[in-house]
Design an enzyme around this catalytic site. Structure first.
Site, PDB file in Angstrom:
ATOM      1  CG  ASN A   1      -6.866  -0.613   1.586  1.00  0.00           C
ATOM      2  OD1 ASN A   1      -6.179  -0.251   0.637  1.00  0.00           O
ATOM      3  ND2 ASN A   1      -6.351  -1.056   2.715  1.00  0.00           N
TER       4      ASN A   1
ATOM      5  CB  CYS B   1      -0.929   0.002   1.210  1.00  0.00           C
ATOM      6  SG  CYS B   1      -1.999  -1.426   1.255  1.00  0.00           S
TER       7      CYS B   1
ATOM      8  CG  HIS C   1      -3.085   3.414   2.755  1.00  0.00           C
ATOM      9  ND1 HIS C   1      -3.632   3.106   1.529  1.00  0.00           N
ATOM     10  CD2 HIS C   1      -3.096   2.252   3.471  1.00  0.00           C
ATOM     11  CE1 HIS C   1      -3.954   1.828   1.498  1.00  0.00           C
ATOM     12  NE2 HIS C   1      -3.646   1.286   2.666  1.00  0.00           N
TER      13      HIS C   1
HETATM   14  O1  UT7 Z   1      -3.839  -1.436   3.664  1.00  0.00           O
HETATM   15  C1  UT7 Z   1      -3.839  -2.667   4.341  1.00  0.00           C
HETATM   16  C2  UT7 Z   1      -3.668  -2.496   5.744  1.00  0.00           C
HETATM   17  N1  UT7 Z   1      -4.760  -3.006   6.533  1.00  0.00           N
HETATM   18  C3  UT7 Z   1      -5.323  -2.236   7.474  1.00  0.00           C
HETATM   19  O2  UT7 Z   1      -5.065  -1.077   7.581  1.00  0.00           O
HETATM   20  C4  UT7 Z   1      -6.263  -2.862   8.446  1.00  0.00           C
HETATM   21  C5  UT7 Z   1      -6.086  -2.272   9.837  1.00  0.00           C
HETATM   22  N2  UT7 Z   1      -7.052  -2.855  10.754  1.00  0.00           N
HETATM   23  C6  UT7 Z   1      -8.352  -2.482  10.734  1.00  0.00           C
HETATM   24  O3  UT7 Z   1      -8.736  -1.633   9.958  1.00  0.00           O
HETATM   25  C7  UT7 Z   1      -9.277  -3.117  11.736  1.00  0.00           C
HETATM   26  O4  UT7 Z   1      -8.529  -3.887  12.657  1.00  0.00           O
HETATM   27  C8  UT7 Z   1     -10.374  -4.021  11.054  1.00  0.00           C
HETATM   28  C9  UT7 Z   1     -11.357  -3.163  10.315  1.00  0.00           C
HETATM   29  C10 UT7 Z   1      -9.724  -5.019  10.100  1.00  0.00           C
HETATM   30  C11 UT7 Z   1     -11.125  -4.814  12.116  1.00  0.00           C
HETATM   31  O5  UT7 Z   1     -11.696  -3.905  13.063  1.00  0.00           O
HETATM   32  P1  UT7 Z   1     -11.566  -4.186  14.627  1.00  0.00           P
HETATM   33  O6  UT7 Z   1     -12.293  -3.139  15.321  1.00  0.00           O
HETATM   34  O7  UT7 Z   1     -10.087  -4.342  14.917  1.00  0.00           O
HETATM   35  O8  UT7 Z   1     -12.350  -5.554  14.782  1.00  0.00           O
HETATM   36  P2  UT7 Z   1     -11.838  -6.959  15.328  1.00  0.00           P
HETATM   37  O9  UT7 Z   1     -10.868  -7.566  14.367  1.00  0.00           O
HETATM   38  O10 UT7 Z   1     -11.424  -6.788  16.751  1.00  0.00           O
HETATM   39  O11 UT7 Z   1     -13.170  -7.804  15.292  1.00  0.00           O
HETATM   40  C12 UT7 Z   1     -14.249  -7.493  16.156  1.00  0.00           C
HETATM   41  C13 UT7 Z   1     -15.366  -8.481  15.895  1.00  0.00           C
HETATM   42  C14 UT7 Z   1     -14.907  -9.931  15.925  1.00  0.00           C
HETATM   43  O12 UT7 Z   1     -15.931 -10.687  16.527  1.00  0.00           O
HETATM   44  P3  UT7 Z   1     -15.812 -11.137  18.076  1.00  0.00           P
HETATM   45  O13 UT7 Z   1     -14.547 -11.933  18.160  1.00  0.00           O
HETATM   46  O14 UT7 Z   1     -15.728  -9.854  18.863  1.00  0.00           O
HETATM   47  O15 UT7 Z   1     -17.058 -11.912  18.304  1.00  0.00           O
HETATM   48  C15 UT7 Z   1     -14.833 -10.294  14.472  1.00  0.00           C
HETATM   49  O16 UT7 Z   1     -15.024 -11.668  14.244  1.00  0.00           O
HETATM   50  O17 UT7 Z   1     -15.922  -8.264  14.608  1.00  0.00           O
HETATM   51  C16 UT7 Z   1     -15.980  -9.499  13.900  1.00  0.00           C
HETATM   52  N3  UT7 Z   1     -15.861  -9.227  12.478  1.00  0.00           N
HETATM   53  C17 UT7 Z   1     -16.916  -8.935  11.705  1.00  0.00           C
HETATM   54  N4  UT7 Z   1     -18.221  -8.825  11.957  1.00  0.00           N
HETATM   55  C18 UT7 Z   1     -19.033  -8.484  10.940  1.00  0.00           C
HETATM   56  C19 UT7 Z   1     -14.719  -9.190  11.721  1.00  0.00           C
HETATM   57  N5  UT7 Z   1     -15.042  -8.876  10.454  1.00  0.00           N
HETATM   58  C20 UT7 Z   1     -16.386  -8.701  10.414  1.00  0.00           C
HETATM   59  C21 UT7 Z   1     -17.286  -8.357   9.387  1.00  0.00           C
HETATM   60  N6  UT7 Z   1     -18.591  -8.265   9.693  1.00  0.00           N
HETATM   61  N7  UT7 Z   1     -16.880  -8.110   8.124  1.00  0.00           N
END
Ligand code: UT7
Length: 319
Positions: free
Chosen positions: A275, A111, A245
């Site tokens: 993204n 990225c 980004h």
């Molecule tokens: O350019 C590439 C670089 N990548 C990035 O910049 C990504 C950086 N990270 C992020 O943007 C965030 O960490 C995410 C958007 C990927 C995830 O957000 P988060 O607030 O860190 O969520 P999490 O991973 O802690 O997940 C929270 C919950 C989980 O469920 P439980 O374990 O709390 O029951 C996930 O399983 O959300 C669940 N979850 C979803 N639920 C509905 C994960 N993906 C989804 C989804 N829809 N698509």
């Protein structure tokens, strides 16, 4: 001697996929995606090739800069994966555009690729080997994510952004860094079918530890921006626009709050594009440029992070 950006262009595929369309086949919903990421929709390649997008964005940038393809001395394409492993995207694009220049190459710096491409171009300008450079960042993320993995596939979109660089004094400073940590963000290569290789248990899809990348992104962006501004004695208020980004609106907002800057100085299109990896910054730059918002003499700050892990920051003066 370095460069000014004299033209911008962008292209996204025709198919727009709103969040609701994803909940038809994934355990996800619009509210989760919007509130956790800021994304409402993304555009996805169907019948078009990635080269089609790259070509469209390049033609737009050439037209805005009013320069002929024949005057381009170098093409740099940034992509995680073009339509082919080989030939390179820059070779294919040169044929499409009728550009026959000596310098052309593809880079894969995730990225952060757009800013790494600027750094490479600066070296060619400084050694007086080029007068005009075309950079195209084109990404088909929809081919690289696992559409059964809701934690990653909802985040990405496809698109291409291009710029034309011409000799000038527009690059104030630039810094790129790489730490080689790959476990939290990677896409394994294809295994092939060699009867001699030991099979690994990996699929060629994007793997990401979202929380670790989030933490890395917030600290890398703020460190990169503050040290770049301090080094060049430019107060944050003197930057006209911060082009970050587009990975997650919460990452962008966190940087904005730390820098105590108003919302209008942080253009965003993550809501509509998702993204698009290295294409996010040039696509956004093109949008804002075409709205006529960037004025001659404006200082722009570009900041990106991504797989590598890499981070990169550039300070530019607009012509
Ligand atoms: O350019 C590439 C670089 N990548 C990035 O910049 C990504 C950086 N990270 C992020 O943007 C965030 O960490 C995410 C958007 C990927 C995830 O957000 P988060 O607030 O860190 O969520 P999490 O991973 O802690 O997940 C929270 C919950 C989980 O469920 P439980 O374990 O709390 O029951 C996930 O399983 O959300 C669940 N979850 C979803 N639920 C509905 C994960 N993906 C989804 C989804 N829809 N698509």
């Amino acid at each position: 001697m370095s460069f000014f950006i004299t033209g911008t262009g962008s292209a996204i595929p025709g198919l727009c996929v709103p969040n609701d369309a994803l909940s038809g086949f994934l355990d996800t919903n619009d509210e989760w995606i919007r509130t956790r990421t800021g994304i409402r929709q993304r555009n996805i390649l169907t019948s078009e090739s990635l080269l089609d997008l790259a070509e469209r964005s390049a033609i737009e940038a050439l037209s805005l800069s009013k320069c002929s393809p024949l005057s381009i001395d170098m093409i740099i394409c940034s992509t995680l994966h073009g339509d082919f492993f080989t030939p390179s995207m820059s070779c294919l694009l040169s044929k499409r555009l009728g550009i026959n220049c000596r310098h052309m190459l593809d880079i894969n710096m995730g990225c952060s690729g757009f800013i790494f491409a600027l750094e490479l171009a600066a070296a060619y300008f400084d050694s007086k080997r080029v007068k005009r450079v075309l950079i195209v960042c084109a990404e088909a993320m929809s081919r690289l994510v696992d559409w059964e993995d809701r934690s990653t596939c909802v985040l990405f979109g496809d698109g291409a952004g291009a710029v034309i660089l011409e000799e000038g004094e527009g690059l104030i400073d630039l810094a790129c860094s790489i730490d080689g940590e790959y476990e939290n963000l990677n896409i394994p290569g294809i295994e092939g079918n060699s009867p001699f290789s030991q099979k690994r248990d990996t699929m060629p899809y994007l793997n990401m530890n979202g929380q670790e990348i989030y933490k890395f992104a917030v600290s890398a962006i703020i460190n990169d921006i503050t040290s770049m501004l301090e080094k060049n004695a430019i107060p944050p208020d003197d930057v006209a626009y911060y082009f970050l980004h587009q990975a997650n609106i919460r990452i962008i907002e966190s940087a904005r709050h730390k820098l105590k800057q108003p919302e209008e100085k942080f253009p965003c299109n993550i809501e509509s594009c998702g993204n698009t990896s290295s294409a996010t910054i040039p696509i956004l730059l093109d949008e804002v440029n075409r709205q006529g918002k960037i004025k001659k003499g404006d200082v722009l700050l570009l900041s990106a992070f991504g797989s590598g892990l890499t981070s990169a920051v550039a300070l530019l003066r607009w012509n």
